[in-house]
Enzyme design. Structure first.
Site, short mmCIF file in Angstrom:
data_model
loop_
_atom_site.label_atom_id
_atom_site.label_comp_id
_atom_site.label_asym_id
_atom_site.label_seq_id
_atom_site.Cartn_x
_atom_site.Cartn_y
_atom_site.Cartn_z
N ASP A 24 37.84 45.89 33.70
CA ASP A 24 38.93 45.70 34.68
C ASP A 24 38.46 45.94 36.12
OD1 ASP A 24 40.83 45.36 32.53
OD2 ASP A 24 40.76 47.53 32.28
N HIS A 66 40.88 38.29 32.40
CA HIS A 66 40.58 38.23 33.82
C HIS A 66 41.62 37.40 34.55
CE1 HIS A 66 37.61 35.64 31.65
NE2 HIS A 66 38.13 34.70 32.42
#
EC number: 6.3.4.4
Length: 429
Positions: free
Chosen positions: A13, A41
């Site tokens: 992340d 993503h």
């Protein structure tokens, strides 16, 4: 020739998708080499936000070849759904290639993932329940089904029958769950395979040919170094190798063909799921960072755990991945915090530790040693260079680069592609 690997330096992340998307503009091939649809993503450009889990960020450029490498585990159903998601948004997938050697995730992997996680109780590791771990288990046990098998219905049926014998014994005897029948999988997943078929090829040949022809190739890692099965906070890790070394195994490209490794990091630290997190914040500053940074998982929707920047973690990532370039994201999220902290070392039983420990028992007893720096109040979301940043923000970036021992090459001051800035090119010879 210029081939570049993008890896996360923390627990995933970090904004790899955005940086890969940004670097894709100057690449001709973009490839993933490990993981599956447990990766999430988010890419934003022209005020439109796209969320992907399997397909590389380069798919938004029609002139780029996008590769799903042999080191991945691919859920055929999730793949077909993601392709449909892109087509609905008028994004072409003609430039997509799938390795015929990649393994596939099937319904029994998903079921096993859920049952195993529930069975662990308080010792759960926080899996995304996407079947990733069980698929890699089958791969290591040499009973996995590969994309090439999915293309051949007879071969697929034969392997499916054999695997379900073992899996159903597990479901019924160990977990007291219902068995899965061959008919529940065979036709549906063979049909998914036929939809995948136009994209399937030997991607090792595609990638090596591109590099040999002098094309710029970008390798996109999923998760992060601290989730690597060998180098991460084991067992709170993923089932594959996100580190740069995973590229050679997961793409079929030799180590001599990799030029640079970009380590992507946030200007702070986040983590989804369980496991040790030395710099975690449980106060109002942590809540502020979470809300301003919209720190909720792309795949799970779970609130991410938030903490100060940990240079011990990123130094470890630099060493095990051979990182040559630092990309620092989400600097703007720290705007308005009066005093910022950077973890420079750990204190364990009165002793200073500068390297990341292997033992989670030791890590759980480590206290972060912080260095404090003054924050900034100015809006930096329009900054286009280091000179545009307020002095304190610039000093923060410089200190992070010093502590991690990685030269700063990219920094971003917002989620949009236009808010990403280059300090030095990662495509240098």
């Amino acid at each position: 020739m210029s081939s570049v690997v993008v890896v996360g330096t923390q627990w995933g992340d970090e904004g790899k998708g955005k940086i890969t998307d940004f670097l894709s503009q100057n690449a001709e091939v973009v490839a993933r080499y490990q993981g599956g649809n447990n990766a999430g993503h988010t890419i934003k450009f022209d005020d439109v936000t796209y969320k992907l889990h399997l397909i590389p960020s380069g798919i938004f450029f029609e002139d780029k070849i996008c590769v799903l490498g042999n080191g991945m585990v691919i859920d055929p159903k999730a793949f077909v759904e993601e392709v449909a998601y892109l087509h609905e948004r008028n994004v072409s997938t003609d430039n997509l290639r799938i390795s015929n050697r990649a393994h596939v995730i099937l319904p029994y992997h998903l079921k096993l993932d859920i049952l195993q996680e529930e069975d662990k109780g308080a010792n759960k590791i926080g899996t995304t329940k996407k079947g990733i771990g069980p698929a890699y288990m089958d791969k290591a046990a040499r009973v996995g089904i590969r994309v090439a098998d999915l293309m051949d219905k007879d071969a697929f049926r034969e392997k499916l029958v054999q695997n379900l014998k073992e899996k159903n014994r597990l479901f019924e005897k160990v977990y007291e769950a219902d068995p899965i029948q061959v008919e529940e999988i065979l036709d549906e997943y063979y049909a998914y395979g036929q939809k995948m078929a136009p994209y399937v090829t030997d991607t090792s040949v595609v990638l090596n040919d591109a590099i040999d022809e002098g094309k710029r190739v970008l390798f996109e890692g999923a998760q992060g170094v601290m989730l690597d099965i060998d180098q991460g906070t084991y067992p709170f890790v993923t089932s594959s190798n996100p580190i740069a070394g995973g590229v050679t195994i997961g793409s079929g490209v030799g180590p001599t063909k990799i030029n640079h490794v970009v380590g992507v990091s946030k200007a702070y630290t986040t983590r989804v799921g369980d496991g040790p997190f030395p710099t975690e914040l449980h106060d109002e500053i942590g809540n502020q960072i979470r809300e301003v940074g919209r720190e909720y998982g792309t795949t799970t929707g779970r609130a991410r755990r938030v903490g100060w920047f940990d240079s011990v973690v990123v130094r470890h990532a630099r060493r095990v991945s051979g990182i040559t370039d630092l990309s620092l994201n989400s600097i703007d999220v720290l705007t308005g915090i009066e005093t910022l902290k950077i973890c420079v070392a750990y204190r364990y039983k009165g002793e200073i530790m500068k390297e990341f420990p292997a033992s989670l028992k030791v890590l759980a007893e480590c206290e972060p040693v912080y260095e404090e720096m003054p924050g900034w109040q100015e809006d930096i979301t329009g900054a286009k260079s280091l000179d545009d940043l307020p002095e304190n923000a610039r000093h923060y970036l410089e200190r992070v680069s010093q502590l991690t021992e990685i030269p700063l090459s990219i920094f971003s001051v917002g989620p949009d592609r236009s808010q990403t800035n280059v300090v030095r090119s990662v495509y240098r010879p």
